[in-house]
Write an enzyme that holds these catalytic residues in place. Structure first.
Site, mmCIF file in Angstrom:
data_model
loop_
_atom_site.group_PDB
_atom_site.id
_atom_site.type_symbol
_atom_site.label_atom_id
_atom_site.label_comp_id
_atom_site.label_asym_id
_atom_site.label_seq_id
_atom_site.Cartn_x
_atom_site.Cartn_y
_atom_site.Cartn_z
ATOM 1 N N SER A 35 38.370 30.438 44.373
ATOM 2 C CA SER A 35 38.758 30.712 42.995
ATOM 3 C C SER A 35 39.681 29.614 42.504
ATOM 4 O O SER A 35 40.516 29.109 43.255
ATOM 5 C CB SER A 35 39.570 32.005 42.934
ATOM 6 N N ASP A 37 39.960 33.583 32.095
ATOM 7 C CA ASP A 37 40.459 33.430 33.461
ATOM 8 C C ASP A 37 40.890 31.979 33.694
ATOM 9 O O ASP A 37 40.212 31.210 34.375
ATOM 10 C CB ASP A 37 39.355 33.858 34.439
ATOM 11 N N HIS A 48 43.446 34.717 37.651
ATOM 12 C CA HIS A 48 43.515 35.769 38.666
ATOM 13 C C HIS A 48 44.170 35.269 39.961
ATOM 14 O O HIS A 48 44.311 36.041 40.912
ATOM 15 C CB HIS A 48 42.145 36.416 38.907
#
Ligand code: NAG
Ligand code: NAG
Length: 248
Positions: free
Chosen positions: A204, A110, A66
């Site tokens: 992230s 992911d 992402h």
């Protein structure tokens, strides 16, 4: 419970139950003590955002899918990302390899590999690679691991200039049943319940390091930012990773 990506424009929300002095258990890393950490600057349309990542080969960084964008620049050897340091190596990404089955809605797979335009120079003090797990390697609940990042340390605070880190524990997969999106095969359930210390505020794409090996990638938290949180389980992707690394 809905899953909240620890997105780009980095959103780690702190859960303060009591006074402001009850800080999260994270702390500033000793400068350059996590030499595998990469700071990712991402351009997507006209927006800029940031993620964490980690060097796994001189010319490859691993991060979350992402974090993909139109272009990505990687900063290695950084402690303070906003104050020029002699140890910095700034390298453009020539190709992004998000997992072909990355599912942005269900937050599956992911994981992404980034090919660097040139090889990073490994140094004794500031830039090193981080080993990946063997395919058969499985980490067990209860294990203490470490996550690091330059993410926000509070809801209305900007991202941190300096690298921060926090110890987190692997939890039982059943502890992540609260999430709509949790998938035991391909994800790790991470956090220390009933402990502020376990509140995680890394970016992230950053790594979860257990006994010197990258086992997880920061993926999502729940809306109240309390433990647990969901990390991509790297060992599940060994053959895909090896295939990309071999071919590039
Ligand atoms: C860029 O950021 C603005 C404001 O945060 C947002 O409304 C918009 O959707 C973003 N565009 C993209 C392509 O992400
Ligand atoms: C990365 O690419 C951009 C756009 O092509 C260029 O302006 C910039 O100088 C490059 N940076 C490095 C460190 O190579």
């Amino acid at each position: 419970m809905k899953c909240l990506l620890l997105l780009l424009l980095l959103t780690f929300l702190l859960a303060h139950d009591t006074g402001a002095d009850d800080i999260i258990g994270g702390k500033e890393s000793r400068p350059h003590s996590r030499p595998y950490m990469a700071f990712l600057e991402i351009k997507l349309c006209n927006n800029r955002s940031s993620c964490g990542g980690f060097l796994i080969r001189r010319d490859f960084v691993m991060t979350a899918a992402h974090c993909a964008g139109d272009s990505i620049t990687v900063k290695l050897g950084a402690h303070n990302i906003n104050k020029r340091e002699e140890t910095w190596q700034i390298i453009n990404v020539t190709k992004q390899f998000p997992h072909p089955e990355y599912n942005a809605e269900r937050l599956l797979n992911d994981i992404m590999l980034l090919k660097l335009e040139k090889k990073a120079k490994l140094t004794t003090s500031a830039v090193k690679t981080l080993p990946l797990p063997k395919r058969s390697n499985s980490v067990l609940p209860g294990k203490e691991c470490l996550a690091a990042g330059w993410g926000r340390t509070g809801p209305n605070l900007p991202g941190s200039d300096t690298l921060q880190e926090v110890e987190l524990r692997l939890m039982n997969p059943s502890d992540c049943k609260v999430f709509d999106c949790f998938d035991q095969k391909s994800q790790l359930c991470v956090g220390t319940p009933n402990s502020r210390k376990s509140v995680f505020f890394g970016d992230s794409g950053g790594p979860l390091v257990c006994s010197g090996v990258a086992q997880g990638i920061v993926s999502y938290v729940n809306l109240n930012a309390k433990p647990p949180s969901g990390f991509t389980r790297i060992a599940h992707y060994s053959s895909w990773i090896n295939q990309i690394l071999k071919a590039n």
